[in-house]
Design a protein around this motif. Structure first.
Motif, PDB file in Angstrom:
ATOM      1  N   SER A  95      21.529 -19.134  93.734  1.00  0.00           N
ATOM      2  CA  SER A  95      21.124 -19.121  92.325  1.00  0.00           C
ATOM      3  C   SER A  95      22.348 -19.089  91.407  1.00  0.00           C
ATOM      4  O   SER A  95      22.392 -19.791  90.389  1.00  0.00           O
ATOM      5  CB  SER A  95      20.227 -17.912  92.065  1.00  0.00           C
ATOM      6  N   ASN A  96      23.358 -18.270  91.775  1.00  0.00           N
ATOM      7  CA  ASN A  96      24.584 -18.218  90.967  1.00  0.00           C
ATOM      8  C   ASN A  96      25.317 -19.553  90.958  1.00  0.00           C
ATOM      9  O   ASN A  96      25.845 -19.990  89.915  1.00  0.00           O
ATOM     10  CB  ASN A  96      25.512 -17.122  91.510  1.00  0.00           C
ATOM     11  N   LEU A  97      25.342 -20.216  92.114  1.00  0.00           N
ATOM     12  CA  LEU A  97      25.983 -21.542  92.173  1.00  0.00           C
ATOM     13  C   LEU A  97      25.252 -22.549  91.295  1.00  0.00           C
ATOM     14  O   LEU A  97      25.874 -23.380  90.607  1.00  0.00           O
ATOM     15  CB  LEU A  97      26.008 -22.038  93.628  1.00  0.00           C
ATOM     16  N   ASP A  98      23.922 -22.480  91.321  1.00  0.00           N
ATOM     17  CA  ASP A  98      23.147 -23.393  90.462  1.00  0.00           C
ATOM     18  C   ASP A  98      23.403 -23.120  88.988  1.00  0.00           C
ATOM     19  O   ASP A  98      23.474 -24.046  88.166  1.00  0.00           O
ATOM     20  CB  ASP A  98      21.655 -23.242  90.763  1.00  0.00           C
ATOM     21  N   GLN A  99      23.548 -21.825  88.639  1.00  0.00           N
ATOM     22  CA  GLN A  99      23.846 -21.497  87.238  1.00  0.00           C
ATOM     23  C   GLN A  99      25.212 -22.024  86.820  1.00  0.00           C
ATOM     24  O   GLN A  99      25.376 -22.555  85.699  1.00  0.00           O
ATOM     25  CB  GLN A  99      23.794 -19.977  87.054  1.00  0.00           C
ATOM     26  N   LEU A 100      26.204 -21.901  87.726  1.00  0.00           N
ATOM     27  CA  LEU A 100      27.530 -22.465  87.420  1.00  0.00           C
ATOM     28  C   LEU A 100      27.454 -23.975  87.265  1.00  0.00           C
ATOM     29  O   LEU A 100      28.123 -24.565  86.397  1.00  0.00           O
ATOM     30  CB  LEU A 100      28.509 -22.108  88.550  1.00  0.00           C
ATOM     31  N   LEU A 101      26.634 -24.604  88.101  1.00  0.00           N
ATOM     32  CA  LEU A 101      26.469 -26.058  88.007  1.00  0.00           C
ATOM     33  C   LEU A 101      25.841 -26.448  86.681  1.00  0.00           C
ATOM     34  O   LEU A 101      26.252 -27.439  86.049  1.00  0.00           O
ATOM     35  CB  LEU A 101      25.597 -26.536  89.173  1.00  0.00           C
ATOM     36  N   VAL A 102      24.857 -25.650  86.227  1.00  0.00           N
ATOM     37  CA  VAL A 102      24.227 -25.927  84.932  1.00  0.00           C
ATOM     38  C   VAL A 102      25.253 -25.819  83.797  1.00  0.00           C
ATOM     39  O   VAL A 102      25.305 -26.663  82.887  1.00  0.00           O
ATOM     40  CB  VAL A 102      23.042 -24.953  84.709  1.00  0.00           C
TER      41      VAL A 102
ATOM     42  N   LEU B 155      14.331 -26.115  86.730  1.00  0.00           N
ATOM     43  CA  LEU B 155      13.122 -25.947  87.531  1.00  0.00           C
ATOM     44  C   LEU B 155      13.461 -25.443  88.934  1.00  0.00           C
ATOM     45  O   LEU B 155      12.779 -24.572  89.485  1.00  0.00           O
ATOM     46  CB  LEU B 155      12.350 -27.272  87.611  1.00  0.00           C
ATOM     47  N   LYS B 156      14.536 -26.019  89.518  1.00  0.00           N
ATOM     48  CA  LYS B 156      14.960 -25.557  90.846  1.00  0.00           C
ATOM     49  C   LYS B 156      15.390 -24.100  90.799  1.00  0.00           C
ATOM     50  O   LYS B 156      15.113 -23.320  91.720  1.00  0.00           O
ATOM     51  CB  LYS B 156      16.110 -26.417  91.357  1.00  0.00           C
ATOM     52  N   LEU B 157      16.071 -23.711  89.722  1.00  0.00           N
ATOM     53  CA  LEU B 157      16.492 -22.320  89.573  1.00  0.00           C
ATOM     54  C   LEU B 157      15.286 -21.391  89.467  1.00  0.00           C
ATOM     55  O   LEU B 157      15.257 -20.305  90.064  1.00  0.00           O
ATOM     56  CB  LEU B 157      17.378 -22.179  88.329  1.00  0.00           C
ATOM     57  N   GLU B 158      14.271 -21.815  88.711  1.00  0.00           N
ATOM     58  CA  GLU B 158      13.060 -21.006  88.593  1.00  0.00           C
ATOM     59  C   GLU B 158      12.361 -20.872  89.944  1.00  0.00           C
ATOM     60  O   GLU B 158      11.828 -19.802  90.284  1.00  0.00           O
ATOM     61  CB  GLU B 158      12.112 -21.626  87.563  1.00  0.00           C
ATOM     62  N   GLU B 159      12.359 -21.969  90.726  1.00  0.00           N
ATOM     63  CA  GLU B 159      11.735 -21.912  92.045  1.00  0.00           C
ATOM     64  C   GLU B 159      12.453 -20.915  92.958  1.00  0.00           C
ATOM     65  O   GLU B 159      11.826 -20.150  93.684  1.00  0.00           O
ATOM     66  CB  GLU B 159      11.743 -23.296  92.687  1.00  0.00           C
ATOM     67  N   LYS B 160      13.779 -20.948  92.911  1.00  0.00           N
ATOM     68  CA  LYS B 160      14.545 -20.017  93.754  1.00  0.00           C
ATOM     69  C   LYS B 160      14.328 -18.568  93.308  1.00  0.00           C
ATOM     70  O   LYS B 160      14.249 -17.651  94.132  1.00  0.00           O
ATOM     71  CB  LYS B 160      16.033 -20.374  93.728  1.00  0.00           C
ATOM     72  N   ASN B 161      14.263 -18.336  91.985  1.00  0.00           N
ATOM     73  CA  ASN B 161      13.973 -16.984  91.487  1.00  0.00           C
ATOM     74  C   ASN B 161      12.594 -16.514  91.945  1.00  0.00           C
ATOM     75  O   ASN B 161      12.383 -15.329  92.245  1.00  0.00           O
ATOM     76  CB  ASN B 161      14.059 -16.942  89.967  1.00  0.00           C
ATOM     77  N   LEU B 162      11.635 -17.455  91.987  1.00  0.00           N
ATOM     78  CA  LEU B 162      10.300 -17.112  92.461  1.00  0.00           C
ATOM     79  C   LEU B 162      10.330 -16.718  93.932  1.00  0.00           C
ATOM     80  O   LEU B 162       9.654 -15.777  94.355  1.00  0.00           O
ATOM     81  CB  LEU B 162       9.359 -18.307  92.249  1.00  0.00           C
TER      82      LEU B 162
END
Length: 546
Positions: free
Chosen positions: A256-263, A299-306
């Protein structure tokens, strides 16, 4: 964790509590955390570290002018000094703590101080003072109904009488302690009582009795060891499952942190492109493109948080399941095993002795009933844990329900006979149904068992089975203590209540919960009709569909 014997985990959580309390300046909680950590260090034999923690807790509680916690610390320091081989210091601290408890009027802790002081005087070989203190503690423990404290008093008096070579009195005191210990299934105290009796028999030259007492002592010490091994095994399994879930959560958080950095990186590229691109049409295309990519990533980040949330919920469910299982094993199952050990002990003691007259058939019947209850509890526990973890499978097949009913009645015939109960069957035909055999047998078994448990001796239990319009109807009617409307509503809403039967039979509160869950799995209905002191009827209606 301390009650489970997992002292390392207990220290870990007390250290966390201490860290949070110090960070937020919760002085009272700081004192409690230090004192509780000291208790664990004392239990594992680290007396110097325990003394350091007790003294730190004492300084904090005195700064708060807290007489309750201050007196507790003084008593803990005194008992710790006694175990360190400095009984004189221990005596002084325990007396200081007891004086404060007397001012507070805390009878329970005052009686505990008498026992602590008696232990110290015994180490100083001042036996008369020790006897006086234990005799002062006994009436208080009787008034407060504390069997654990009474056992300590009687075994302490037995040990002192042994050292004074008053062997008859020592045996009498040891037997009194053993009697209470057996009533509450206190295996550790039972083992200690047999050890005292063995030492007395050795001193008296009765080596045959000494050998028998040593065998009893070893038997109960082995039981303690088996219990400790079982607790340790469950603790290892719980740790393993927790670590797996924790590892998965950590991996998901890293992703999730990597996805946030990518965003963030793509957002920076997006803004830079707006400055560089001079052509309005090209800028518009780039904006639409990056907006779409940003949305997909979100959306992918929300899915991972879920997924993380679901894993946390699953971990909470595992914790609740483990706590419920530990509670049942520590109380209900341990009690039945203690009863079985007591029955086996009696049979072992009278084996080969023709002079002893005892109703072996009744004793074996009690042993059988206790074992049957243990088996029923374990089976219910297995089904319940599978339901809680979502692992229960539904396997419908063509089942002859009459056979299931007959098997259940045969299983509980001895229990009904012991309470002088009569079974009346209201079954007029052979009935088959496409259903899960194990679940249906569990439903029938628990309803019949409950009817026996809550029926008054000499009553009648009616068991009925019929089929109409593609549905089977099974019912059990008793003439027992019944339930109020409020209790019936709780059973329907919550799946069960916990209370003892008319013969003081135990219950874990899972039977009706399983009946209700298995009925729902079959798309059926549970109907309860009950009236206090007149009896109850439990009716299960299940559709027989292909």
């Amino acid at each position: 964790f301390v009650l489970m014997g997992s002292y390392e985990r207990g220290l870990e959580y007390y250290d966390k509590a201490l860290e949070i309390s110090e960070r937020n300046n919760y002085q009272h909680n700081i004192s409690l955390s230090l004192s509780n950590s000291g208790v664990i260090q004392n239990k594992i034999g680290n007396y110097d570290e325990a003394l350091n923690l007790y003294q730190r807790s004492l300084r904090v509680s005195r700064s708060l002018n807290d007489p309750v916690q201050t007196s507790n610390c003084l008593i803990n320091i005194g008992t710790n000094y006694a175990e360190m081989g400095e009984p004189e210091k221990g005596l002084d601290y325990v007396q200081q703590g007891m004086e404060m408890k007397i001012e507070l009027g805390d009878e329970r802790t005052i009686s505990n101080c008498y026992i602590h002081l008696a232990d110290i005087y015994s180490k100083l070989e001042e036996h008369e003072k020790a006897i006086e203190l234990l005799n002062r503690a006994i009436p208080i423990k009787e008034e407060l109904d504390e069997p654990d404290g009474l056992i300590r008093c009687y075994l302490g008096l037995g040990s002192i009488a042994y050292h004074q070579e008053r062997y008859r009195e020592a045996v009498r005191m040891a037997n009194m302690g053993l009697e209470i210990a057996r009533e509450i299934s206190a295996i550790e105290y039972i083992a200690e009582g047999y050890l005292i009796k063995k030492e007395i028999a050795v001193k008296q030259g009765d080596f045959r009795s000494a050998y028998q007492f040593e065998m009893q002592h070893s038997l109960y010490m082995d039981s303690l060891m088996d219990e400790a091994i079982a607790k340790a095994s469950m603790e290892i399994e719980f740790r393993t499952r927790s670590k797996v879930l924790q590892h998965e959560n950590e991996n998901l958080k890293i992703q999730s942190n990597l996805d946030q950095l990518l965003v963030r990186k793509r957002t920076m590229v997006f803004h830079s492109s707006l400055v560089i691109v001079s052509v309005l049409i090209l800028a518009l295309i780039l904006v639409l493109y990056y907006m779409r990519r940003h949305r997909n990533t979100s959306l992918k980040l929300e899915e991972k948080n879920l997924v993380i949330t679901k894993q946390n919920l699953k971990l909470d469910q595992v914790n609740k399941t483990k706590d419920r299982m530990m509670s049942i094993i520590a109380h209900d199952l341990r009690g039945t095993i203690g009863n079985q050990l007591t029955a086996v002990e009696v049979l072992y003691r009278i084996e080969g002795d023709d002079k002893v007259e005892i109703d072996r058939k009744r004793l074996l019947g009690n042993l059988k009933n206790s074992a049957s209850y243990s088996l029923e509890l374990l089976e219910n526990l297995l089904h319940w844990s599978r339901l809680e973890e979502g692992a229960s499978n539904y396997h419908p097949e063509e089942v002859k329900l009459n056979t299931l009913v007959s098997n259940c009645l045969s299983l509980y015939s001895e229990s009904a006979k012991n309470k002088e109960l009569v079974f009346e069957k209201d079954i007029k035909e052979v009935i088959t149904c496409n259903s899960d055999k194990i679940m249906m047998e569990t439903i029938y078994r628990n309803l019949i068992s409950n009817a026996i448990k809550f029926s008054n001796p000499g009553g009648t239990i009616t068991i009925g089975l019929s089929k109409l319009d593609g549905k089977t109807r099974f019912w059990v009617t008793d003439q027992g203590i019944g339930m109020s409307e409020e209790e019936s509503r709780k059973v329907i809403q919550n799946g069960g209540i916990t209370r003892r039967g008319t013969a003081n039979e135990k219950g874990a509160g899972m039977g009706l919960a399983l009946v209700q869950e298995f009925t729902k799995i079959h798309n059926g209905e549970l109907i309860i009709t009950s009236e206090t002191n007149k009896g109850s009827t439990f009716e299960v209606i299940i559709p027989c569909l292909n």
